[in-house]
Design a protein around this motif. Structure first.
Motif, PDB file in Angstrom:
ATOM      1  N   ALA A 114     -11.257  25.554  -2.071  1.00 36.24           N
ATOM      2  CA  ALA A 114     -12.294  26.115  -2.694  1.00 36.24           C
ATOM      3  C   ALA A 114     -12.000  27.062  -3.759  1.00 36.24           C
ATOM      4  N   PRO A 115     -12.858  27.093  -4.931  1.00 37.95           N
ATOM      5  CA  PRO A 115     -12.636  28.045  -6.177  1.00 37.95           C
ATOM      6  C   PRO A 115     -12.432  29.567  -5.738  1.00 37.95           C
ATOM      7  N   GLY A 116     -11.265  29.905  -6.241  1.00 34.71           N
ATOM      8  CA  GLY A 116     -10.835  31.252  -6.103  1.00 34.71           C
ATOM      9  C   GLY A 116     -10.311  31.663  -4.745  1.00 34.71           C
ATOM     10  N   SER A 117      -9.959  30.743  -4.043  1.00 33.63           N
ATOM     11  CA  SER A 117      -9.541  30.809  -2.601  1.00 33.63           C
ATOM     12  C   SER A 117      -8.583  31.911  -2.583  1.00 33.63           C
ATOM     13  N   LYS A 118      -8.345  32.813  -1.630  1.00 35.88           N
ATOM     14  CA  LYS A 118      -7.496  33.605  -1.377  1.00 35.88           C
ATOM     15  C   LYS A 118      -6.395  33.195  -0.296  1.00 35.88           C
ATOM     16  N   ASN A 119      -6.618  31.786   0.375  1.00 36.44           N
ATOM     17  CA  ASN A 119      -5.582  31.189   1.272  1.00 36.44           C
ATOM     18  C   ASN A 119      -5.406  30.004   0.761  1.00 36.44           C
ATOM     19  N   PRO A 120      -5.083  29.552  -0.414  1.00 35.28           N
ATOM     20  CA  PRO A 120      -4.918  28.221  -1.018  1.00 35.28           C
ATOM     21  C   PRO A 120      -3.831  27.331  -0.209  1.00 35.28           C
ATOM     22  N   ASP A 121      -2.920  28.164   0.393  1.00 33.73           N
ATOM     23  CA  ASP A 121      -1.568  27.197   1.052  1.00 33.73           C
ATOM     24  C   ASP A 121      -1.791  27.712   2.500  1.00 33.73           C
ATOM     25  N   GLU A 122      -2.780  28.086   3.050  1.00 33.40           N
ATOM     26  CA  GLU A 122      -2.730  28.782   4.532  1.00 33.40           C
ATOM     27  C   GLU A 122      -2.884  27.330   5.480  1.00 33.40           C
ATOM     28  N   TYR A 123      -2.252  27.548   6.570  1.00 29.71           N
ATOM     29  CA  TYR A 123      -2.255  26.541   7.759  1.00 29.71           C
ATOM     30  C   TYR A 123      -3.435  27.264   8.890  1.00 29.71           C
ATOM     31  N   PHE A 124      -4.329  26.292   9.028  1.00 26.20           N
ATOM     32  CA  PHE A 124      -5.291  26.767   9.962  1.00 26.20           C
ATOM     33  C   PHE A 124      -5.433  25.843  11.363  1.00 26.20           C
ATOM     34  N   TRP A 125      -5.809  26.593  12.415  1.00 27.53           N
ATOM     35  CA  TRP A 125      -5.653  25.721  13.854  1.00 27.53           C
ATOM     36  C   TRP A 125      -6.451  26.260  14.810  1.00 27.53           C
ATOM     37  N   ALA A 126      -7.047  25.567  15.649  1.00 30.19           N
ATOM     38  CA  ALA A 126      -7.706  25.963  16.786  1.00 30.19           C
ATOM     39  C   ALA A 126      -7.710  24.749  17.794  1.00 30.19           C
ATOM     40  N   ILE A 127      -7.828  25.322  19.053  1.00 34.17           N
ATOM     41  CA  ILE A 127      -8.052  24.286  20.238  1.00 34.17           C
ATOM     42  C   ILE A 127      -9.294  24.558  20.751  1.00 34.17           C
ATOM     43  N   TYR A 128     -10.058  23.643  21.219  1.00 31.11           N
ATOM     44  CA  TYR A 128     -11.283  23.558  21.943  1.00 31.11           C
ATOM     45  C   TYR A 128     -11.228  22.807  23.260  1.00 31.11           C
TER      46      TYR A 128
END
Length: 217
Positions: free
Chosen positions: A93-107
């Motif tokens: 996303a343009p101007g992202s503050k987390n361009p290299d972040e790793y995101f995860w979740a368990i449902y």
């Protein structure tokens, strides 16, 4: 475009109540075995315009840059309650503050059969969150009880979510608050909730660079 997304979000939230009555998933530990459900490493595969039959049967390879297990196999694997792990890398996303972040979740997850158009059931233990992608607030749990849609079999009451916003094939009801099978680089732009996107904790939109989905074995 941002105004269009906010209008769509208002419609979505106006017809859906996101109330979680959490059911504990199977125990998860370091030795948990997982089966790959989905994989996207780049934009080489469109995903959003694949047909119902293609999503039913599956496409791509586990070893390749894109993969979808197939709805029928996923139903067989998750006809009873399983754990669904979401992994996402980066944010385009343009101007992202987390361009290299790793995101995860368990449902908690299960999938009904084709007679229901593969209605999915999502839940999340918001009292004991697993991951940094959500706390069960404006996320995939809002699409609990929703059928799957594809370009040639639209079960969403708002067809534009598939034809114009390019969110399918996915579980859509007046669109969604996440779609990992959406268009990689949507013509309506990044950062606005179109194509391949996720809303982190109901706060901001990301367009992941890579994604994977897993089902507990």
């Amino acid at each position: 475009k941002t105004e269009m997304f906010l209008s769509r979000l208002t419609l979505f939230l106006g017809v859906i109540t996101c109330v979680s009555s959490f059911i504990l998933p199977p125990s998860i530990n370091a030795d948990q075995q997982w089966t790959l459900v989905q994989k996207r490493e780049d934009g080489s595969e469109a995903y959003w315009n694949r047909t119902w039959n293609e999503y039913k049967q599956g496409f791509g390879t586990v070893e390749g840059s894109f993969y979808w297990i197939g709805l029928e196999k996923l139903h067989i694997a998750a006809s009873e309650l399983k754990s669904l792990k979401i992994e996402m890398w980066g944010d385009r996303a343009p101007g992202s503050k987390n361009p290299d972040e790793y995101f995860w979740a368990i449902y908690t997850f299960s999938l009904d059969d084709e007679r229901t158009n593969y209605v999915a059931h999502f839940d999340y233990d918001w009292q004991n969150p697993q991951g940094n992608a959500t706390t069960g607030w404006y996320d995939m749990t809002c699409n609990d009880g929703v059928p799957f849609s594809t370009i040639d079999r639209i079960n969403d009451p708002s067809p534009l979510c598939v034809t114009d916003y390019h969110l399918g094939g996915w579980w859509l009801r007046h669109c969604a608050l996440a779609s990992l099978n959406g268009e990689y680089t949507p013509s309506l732009g990044l950062g606005n909730g179109y194509g391949l996107f996720w809303i982190v904790d109901g706060l901001y939109v990301i367009n992941p660079t890579k994604t994977k989905m897993w089902i507990s074995s």
